[in-house]
Design an enzyme around this catalytic site. Structure first.
Site, PDB file in Angstrom:
ATOM      1  N   LYS A  75      45.474  26.417  44.912  1.00 31.40           N
ATOM      2  CA  LYS A  75      46.927  26.564  44.758  1.00 31.40           C
ATOM      3  C   LYS A  75      47.317  27.210  43.423  1.00 31.40           C
ATOM      4  O   LYS A  75      48.280  27.964  43.360  1.00 31.40           O
ATOM      5  CB  LYS A  75      47.625  25.206  44.921  1.00 31.40           C
ATOM      6  CG  LYS A  75      47.575  24.704  46.363  1.00 31.40           C
ATOM      7  CD  LYS A  75      48.358  23.417  46.551  1.00 31.40           C
ATOM      8  CE  LYS A  75      48.228  22.921  47.981  1.00 31.40           C
ATOM      9  NZ  LYS A  75      49.067  21.759  48.264  1.00 31.40           N
ATOM     10  N   ASN A 101      51.641  27.180  47.860  1.00 28.56           N
ATOM     11  CA  ASN A 101      50.975  26.747  49.101  1.00 28.56           C
ATOM     12  C   ASN A 101      51.302  27.665  50.281  1.00 28.56           C
ATOM     13  O   ASN A 101      50.776  27.473  51.373  1.00 28.56           O
ATOM     14  CB  ASN A 101      51.315  25.287  49.453  1.00 28.56           C
ATOM     15  CG  ASN A 101      52.649  25.146  50.164  1.00 28.56           C
ATOM     16  OD1 ASN A 101      53.544  25.979  50.003  1.00 28.56           O
ATOM     17  ND2 ASN A 101      52.798  24.091  50.945  1.00 28.56           N
ATOM     18  N   ASP A 128      55.588  22.053  49.570  1.00 26.24           N
ATOM     19  CA  ASP A 128      55.102  20.664  49.612  1.00 26.24           C
ATOM     20  C   ASP A 128      56.213  19.657  49.298  1.00 26.24           C
ATOM     21  O   ASP A 128      56.412  18.683  50.028  1.00 26.24           O
ATOM     22  CB  ASP A 128      53.958  20.468  48.605  1.00 26.24           C
ATOM     23  CG  ASP A 128      52.661  21.098  49.073  1.00 26.24           C
ATOM     24  OD1 ASP A 128      52.471  21.244  50.290  1.00 26.24           O
ATOM     25  OD2 ASP A 128      51.834  21.446  48.213  1.00 26.24           O
ATOM     26  N   GLY A 135      51.082   7.301  41.510  1.00 26.31           N
ATOM     27  CA  GLY A 135      50.090   8.373  41.516  1.00 26.31           C
ATOM     28  C   GLY A 135      50.578   9.592  40.763  1.00 26.31           C
ATOM     29  O   GLY A 135      51.787   9.821  40.645  1.00 26.31           O
ATOM     30  N   ASN A 176      50.690   5.555  37.166  1.00 27.26           N
ATOM     31  CA  ASN A 176      49.394   6.024  37.621  1.00 27.26           C
ATOM     32  C   ASN A 176      48.313   5.242  36.909  1.00 27.26           C
ATOM     33  O   ASN A 176      48.484   4.830  35.760  1.00 27.26           O
ATOM     34  CB  ASN A 176      49.253   7.526  37.283  1.00 27.26           C
ATOM     35  CG  ASN A 176      48.026   8.142  37.930  1.00 27.26           C
ATOM     36  OD1 ASN A 176      47.803   7.949  39.130  1.00 27.26           O
ATOM     37  ND2 ASN A 176      47.236   8.881  37.160  1.00 27.26           N
ATOM     38  N   ARG A 177      47.179   5.036  37.626  1.00 25.99           N
ATOM     39  CA  ARG A 177      46.058   4.315  36.998  1.00 25.99           C
ATOM     40  C   ARG A 177      45.722   4.944  35.643  1.00 25.99           C
ATOM     41  O   ARG A 177      45.570   4.242  34.650  1.00 25.99           O
ATOM     42  CB  ARG A 177      44.848   4.378  37.949  1.00 25.99           C
ATOM     43  CG  ARG A 177      43.592   3.799  37.379  1.00 25.99           C
ATOM     44  CD  ARG A 177      42.450   3.921  38.342  1.00 25.99           C
ATOM     45  NE  ARG A 177      42.120   5.318  38.672  1.00 25.99           N
ATOM     46  CZ  ARG A 177      41.113   5.682  39.423  1.00 25.99           C
ATOM     47  NH1 ARG A 177      40.350   4.760  39.981  1.00 25.99           N
ATOM     48  NH2 ARG A 177      40.882   6.958  39.669  1.00 25.99           N
ATOM     49  N   ARG A 198      47.231   6.621  32.841  1.00 24.91           N
ATOM     50  CA  ARG A 198      48.605   6.808  32.367  1.00 24.91           C
ATOM     51  C   ARG A 198      48.849   8.216  31.802  1.00 24.91           C
ATOM     52  O   ARG A 198      49.903   8.809  32.014  1.00 24.91           O
ATOM     53  CB  ARG A 198      48.909   5.733  31.310  1.00 24.91           C
ATOM     54  CG  ARG A 198      50.370   5.720  30.908  1.00 24.91           C
ATOM     55  CD  ARG A 198      50.656   4.700  29.816  1.00 24.91           C
ATOM     56  NE  ARG A 198      51.951   5.019  29.247  1.00 24.91           N
ATOM     57  CZ  ARG A 198      53.049   4.273  29.367  1.00 24.91           C
ATOM     58  NH1 ARG A 198      52.998   3.124  30.000  1.00 24.91           N
ATOM     59  NH2 ARG A 198      54.183   4.665  28.846  1.00 24.91           N
ATOM     60  N   ILE A 231      52.196   8.952  51.757  1.00 27.91           N
ATOM     61  CA  ILE A 231      51.794  10.296  52.196  1.00 27.91           C
ATOM     62  C   ILE A 231      50.367  10.306  52.731  1.00 27.91           C
ATOM     63  O   ILE A 231      49.929  11.304  53.286  1.00 27.91           O
ATOM     64  CB  ILE A 231      52.006  11.372  51.107  1.00 27.91           C
ATOM     65  CG1 ILE A 231      51.067  11.187  49.933  1.00 27.91           C
ATOM     66  CG2 ILE A 231      53.459  11.408  50.649  1.00 27.91           C
ATOM     67  CD1 ILE A 231      50.959  12.445  49.085  1.00 27.91           C
TER      68      ILE A 231
END
Ligand code: NAP
Length: 287
Positions: free
Chosen positions: A70, A91, A106, A136, A160-161, A163, A227
């Site tokens: 992309k 995309n 998207d 995420g 997000n895990r 950061r 999603i």
């Protein structure tokens, strides 16, 4: 010969798993056109612009682009849409008289999926006027955050895990704040929209935990979108329905980003009918 003219493709590496040929060939056939949409691998070591020029010479009129191309597609364009510009990623490509025009459907596909899944009750609850929480910070999250910004959401909360990756996305829209992954429940407080853009809950991946606490913190009748589409009915969506929220599955984004690409190429938005949805679900269930 119809097999060599007006061709379309999904470009990726690898790309054999893509559902885009199934979706677009359904719409091409419904429009009375030859089902000329194929999977077209391009090696990341190849010159992307040269590969596109080769495709144009072979009768391609456009293409979708997926991982890992992309950003390379963005760099190879002559012109790009506002959404593509904000993401630095393309995309959807239209081949026009030797020029390549890039778009990114998207994020708008995600929003359209929400809108078409929405019923009166959700409209009345006004998710757009309430905060949104995005879980995420990968490629899909980028497009969704930028689209939520364009949609005018005034308080976009991101966690997000890792950061740091979330912090790198705050420039994509106004009013994006980042919270700790461990503070998901507090971040969900009063939100009208919760979106899972992580791969958690996907077949073969660990589950998303802390779901009940997050759902309990959301505002009444919130939209909960996942999603992930394999499986289609994730634990998050099942729990959201049980908690009387409105669940939107991953086919919403998948089908609507495709519909917006088709509209760019042919000037008319194709119908997402029950036959297509059923064919896609059967394909996903096949694995
Ligand atoms: P990606 O760029 O690889 O991002 C993956 C995200 O998941 C990152 O935020 C990552 O966090 C997080 N994650 C992975 N494992 C985790 C764990 N064990 N605990 C917490 N977080 C974890 O992937 P993507 O392209 O954005 O895609 C994400 C998902 O969306 C996939 O399931 C994909 O199939 C789906 N998707 C659906 C559509 C659609 O049209 N419906 C479109 C695109 C993608 P870290 O940053 O900490 O690693």
């Amino acid at each position: 010969m119809s097999e060599t003219r007006d061709r379309l493709a999904i470009i990726g590496w690898p790309v054999g798993h893509s559902r885009s040929p199934l979706i677009h060939n359904h719409w091409l056939a419904a429009a009375g056109r030859a089902p000329n949409y194929v999977a077209h691998p391009i090696d990341p070591n190849d010159d992307f612009r040269a590969a596109l020029e080769g495709m144009a010479a072979e009768g391609f009129i456009g293409a979708n682009v997926t991982i890992p191309h992309k950003e390379a597609a963005f760099a190879a364009m002559d012109e790009v849409s506002v959404a593509a510009q904000s993401l630095g990623a393309v995309n959807t490509i239209s081949f026009k008289q030797g020029r390549f025009m890039g778009a990114n459907t998207d994020g708008d596909g995600f929003l359209l999926g929400l809108e078409t899944a929405m019923d009166q009750a959700v409209s009345a609850a006004g998710w757009r006027g309430r905060p949104a929480l995005v879980l995420g910070a990968g490629g899909a999250a980028r497009a969704i955050i930028a689209a939520l910004g364009r949609a005018g959401i005034g308080d976009i909360r991101l966690t997000n895990r890792t950061r740091k990756k979330a912090e790198a996305l705050t420039a994509l829209a106004d009013n994006v704040s980042v919270g700790d992954w461990g503070a998901r429940q507090q971040l969900a407080e009063g939100c009208g929209l919760l979106v899972n853009t992580t791969s958690l809950g996907m077949t073969g991946q660990p589950p998303l935990d802390g779901v009940s606490a997050m759902l309990a913190s959301l505002g009444d009748g919130a939209l909960v979108a996942d999603i992930v589409y394999a499986p289609l009915e994730t634990d998050l969506l099942r729990a959201a329905r049980a908690a009387r929220h409105h669940a939107v599955d991953g086919l919403g984004m998948l089908l609507n980003q495709a519909a917006l690409s088709f509209e760019i190429w042919f000037g008319a938005r194709p119908e997402i009918d029950a036959t297509l949805r059923a064919a896609l679900i059967a394909d996903i269930e096949k694995g």
